[in-house]
Scaffold this motif. Sequence first.
Motif, PDB file in Angstrom:
ATOM      1  N   GLY A  47       0.922  -1.244   0.079  1.00 16.87           N
ATOM      2  CA  GLY A  47       0.075  -0.073   0.018  1.00 16.87           C
ATOM      3  C   GLY A  47       0.861   1.089  -0.025  1.00 16.87           C
ATOM      4  N   LEU A  48       1.789   1.196   0.709  1.00 16.96           N
ATOM      5  CA  LEU A  48       3.103   2.438   0.757  1.00 16.96           C
ATOM      6  C   LEU A  48       3.524   2.529  -0.514  1.00 16.96           C
ATOM      7  N   GLY A  49       3.930   1.449  -1.123  1.00 15.07           N
ATOM      8  CA  GLY A  49       4.498   1.407  -2.350  1.00 15.07           C
ATOM      9  C   GLY A  49       3.536   1.936  -3.673  1.00 15.07           C
ATOM     10  N   ASN A  50       2.221   1.756  -3.522  1.00 13.57           N
ATOM     11  CA  ASN A  50       1.419   1.881  -4.802  1.00 13.57           C
ATOM     12  C   ASN A  50       0.549   3.335  -4.327  1.00 13.57           C
ATOM     13  N   GLY A  51       1.075   4.009  -3.310  1.00 14.83           N
ATOM     14  CA  GLY A  51       0.272   5.217  -3.155  1.00 14.83           C
ATOM     15  C   GLY A  51      -1.060   5.278  -2.392  1.00 14.83           C
ATOM     16  N   THR A  52      -1.409   4.223  -1.673  1.00 15.18           N
ATOM     17  CA  THR A  52      -2.579   4.117  -1.281  1.00 15.18           C
ATOM     18  C   THR A  52      -2.580   5.369  -0.302  1.00 15.18           C
ATOM     19  N   ASP A  53      -3.875   5.808  -0.039  1.00 17.58           N
ATOM     20  CA  ASP A  53      -3.799   6.968   1.039  1.00 17.58           C
ATOM     21  C   ASP A  53      -3.719   6.493   2.394  1.00 17.58           C
ATOM     22  N   ALA A  54      -3.401   7.228   3.378  1.00 16.84           N
ATOM     23  CA  ALA A  54      -3.086   7.231   4.426  1.00 16.84           C
ATOM     24  C   ALA A  54      -4.467   6.719   5.593  1.00 16.84           C
ATOM     25  N   VAL A  55      -5.516   7.140   4.876  1.00 15.10           N
ATOM     26  CA  VAL A  55      -6.706   6.886   5.714  1.00 15.10           C
ATOM     27  C   VAL A  55      -7.140   5.341   5.423  1.00 15.10           C
ATOM     28  N   THR A  56      -7.038   4.809   4.241  1.00 14.24           N
ATOM     29  CA  THR A  56      -7.430   3.506   3.718  1.00 14.24           C
ATOM     30  C   THR A  56      -6.407   2.453   4.549  1.00 14.24           C
ATOM     31  N   LEU A  57      -4.931   2.980   4.557  1.00 13.58           N
ATOM     32  CA  LEU A  57      -3.908   2.093   5.409  1.00 13.58           C
ATOM     33  C   LEU A  57      -4.600   2.043   6.852  1.00 13.58           C
ATOM     34  N   ARG A  58      -4.738   3.083   7.387  1.00 13.50           N
ATOM     35  CA  ARG A  58      -4.816   3.407   8.726  1.00 13.50           C
ATOM     36  C   ARG A  58      -6.367   2.360   9.162  1.00 13.50           C
ATOM     37  N   ASP A  59      -7.204   2.599   8.435  1.00 10.91           N
ATOM     38  CA  ASP A  59      -8.496   1.681   8.628  1.00 10.91           C
ATOM     39  C   ASP A  59      -8.380   0.056   8.641  1.00 10.91           C
ATOM     40  N   TYR A  60      -7.416  -0.032   7.516  1.00 15.24           N
ATOM     41  CA  TYR A  60      -7.111  -1.510   7.187  1.00 15.24           C
ATOM     42  C   TYR A  60      -6.346  -2.242   8.584  1.00 15.24           C
TER      43      TYR A  60
ATOM     44  N   THR B 107      -9.856 -21.174  21.481  1.00 17.83           N
ATOM     45  CA  THR B 107      -9.930 -19.767  21.101  1.00 17.83           C
ATOM     46  C   THR B 107     -10.142 -19.480  19.836  1.00 17.83           C
ATOM     47  N   SER B 108     -11.099 -18.527  19.571  1.00 20.40           N
ATOM     48  CA  SER B 108     -11.646 -18.334  18.236  1.00 20.40           C
ATOM     49  C   SER B 108     -11.187 -17.014  17.545  1.00 20.40           C
ATOM     50  N   HIS B 109     -11.144 -16.864  16.331  1.00 20.94           N
ATOM     51  CA  HIS B 109     -10.869 -15.609  15.814  1.00 20.94           C
ATOM     52  C   HIS B 109     -11.703 -15.383  14.642  1.00 20.94           C
ATOM     53  N   SER B 110     -11.670 -14.089  14.158  1.00 14.84           N
ATOM     54  CA  SER B 110     -12.620 -13.817  13.135  1.00 14.84           C
ATOM     55  C   SER B 110     -12.330 -14.415  11.900  1.00 14.84           C
ATOM     56  N   ASP B 111     -13.321 -14.527  11.165  1.00 15.34           N
ATOM     57  CA  ASP B 111     -13.083 -14.815   9.790  1.00 15.34           C
ATOM     58  C   ASP B 111     -13.455 -13.956   8.828  1.00 15.34           C
ATOM     59  N   LYS B 112     -13.535 -12.715   9.146  1.00 15.44           N
ATOM     60  CA  LYS B 112     -14.090 -11.714   8.253  1.00 15.44           C
ATOM     61  C   LYS B 112     -12.748 -11.292   7.393  1.00 15.44           C
ATOM     62  N   GLU B 113     -13.119 -10.930   6.198  1.00 20.61           N
ATOM     63  CA  GLU B 113     -12.149 -10.543   5.025  1.00 20.61           C
ATOM     64  C   GLU B 113     -12.091  -8.819   4.955  1.00 20.61           C
ATOM     65  N   TRP B 114     -11.025  -8.234   4.532  1.00 22.42           N
ATOM     66  CA  TRP B 114     -10.954  -6.940   4.337  1.00 22.42           C
ATOM     67  C   TRP B 114     -11.590  -6.822   2.773  1.00 22.42           C
ATOM     68  N   ALA B 115     -12.740  -5.927   2.719  1.00 25.26           N
ATOM     69  CA  ALA B 115     -13.408  -5.827   1.518  1.00 25.26           C
ATOM     70  C   ALA B 115     -12.474  -5.037   0.308  1.00 25.26           C
ATOM     71  N   HIS B 116     -11.620  -4.387   0.548  1.00 26.19           N
ATOM     72  CA  HIS B 116     -10.957  -3.378  -0.399  1.00 26.19           C
ATOM     73  C   HIS B 116      -9.344  -3.823  -0.580  1.00 26.19           C
ATOM     74  N   PRO B 117      -9.230  -4.630  -1.775  1.00 32.13           N
ATOM     75  CA  PRO B 117      -7.357  -5.054  -1.704  1.00 32.13           C
ATOM     76  C   PRO B 117      -6.801  -4.140  -2.224  1.00 32.13           C
ATOM     77  N   PHE B 118      -6.453  -2.908  -1.511  1.00 31.51           N
ATOM     78  CA  PHE B 118      -5.455  -1.744  -1.971  1.00 31.51           C
ATOM     79  C   PHE B 118      -4.176  -2.377  -2.200  1.00 31.51           C
ATOM     80  N   TRP B 119      -3.603  -3.428  -1.668  1.00 32.52           N
ATOM     81  CA  TRP B 119      -2.271  -4.029  -1.788  1.00 32.52           C
ATOM     82  C   TRP B 119      -2.237  -4.487  -3.368  1.00 32.52           C
ATOM     83  N   SER B 120      -3.196  -4.660  -4.070  1.00 36.12           N
ATOM     84  CA  SER B 120      -3.161  -5.295  -5.400  1.00 36.12           C
ATOM     85  C   SER B 120      -3.297  -4.319  -6.586  1.00 36.12           C
ATOM     86  N   ARG B 121      -3.343  -2.968  -6.254  1.00 33.12           N
ATOM     87  CA  ARG B 121      -3.320  -1.949  -7.192  1.00 33.12           C
ATOM     88  C   ARG B 121      -1.870  -1.766  -7.710  1.00 33.12           C
TER      89      ARG B 121
END
Length: 181
Positions: A56-69, A166-180
């Motif tokens: 994300g840093l390399g492809n210019g993803t905005d800071a708010v998106t990275l923070r949210d992720y 112990t269980s963990h979430s199985d949710k996925e992040w919906a916006h794959p900024f890393w593949s831009r």
Amino acid sequence: IKIRKASVQAHCTAHDHVYFCSMVKEPTPIKRSAQLAALSREHHNSLLFCWKIKQGLGNGTDAVTLRDYILWYWRHYMRSHFIQEEKILLPYIADPALASQLQQEHADIKELILALDNDPDNNLFSILALFVTNHIRFEERWLFGYLENILSDDQLNTIADKLSATSHSDKEWAHPFWSRK
């Protein structure tokens, strides 16, 4: 951020040296006991988390998106992983230096993540990715090997039973900024 600059420098220097030394010779896979394998798989996912931040840093993803992720990953995966390690593993760590390092690194990573909530910053993203990567290397290369050497099979099985409960979430992040591109 309240993390001392000296703490950041000492953390990075010590771990960079270990990482550098491991790169000089051909890396060999670590054979993990079946009882700790679940934590190692979670570590693999957290290394992917760090890779995604760097992408994300390399492809210019905005800071708010990275923070949210990062905050999303903290809430759904990393926070429960830290609690799990501290609750389940810490009682078995007889070496005060290793126990202290585990707790301090968890505290430092948590502080970095929570600081991002108020001030998303690319430098903090890079520091966080480095901290998490180095922390995982510490646990995989030092802490888990230590536990596998000093604990009986019964103790390791008790740990595995507690980990499986112990269980963990199985949710996925919906916006794959890393593949831009």
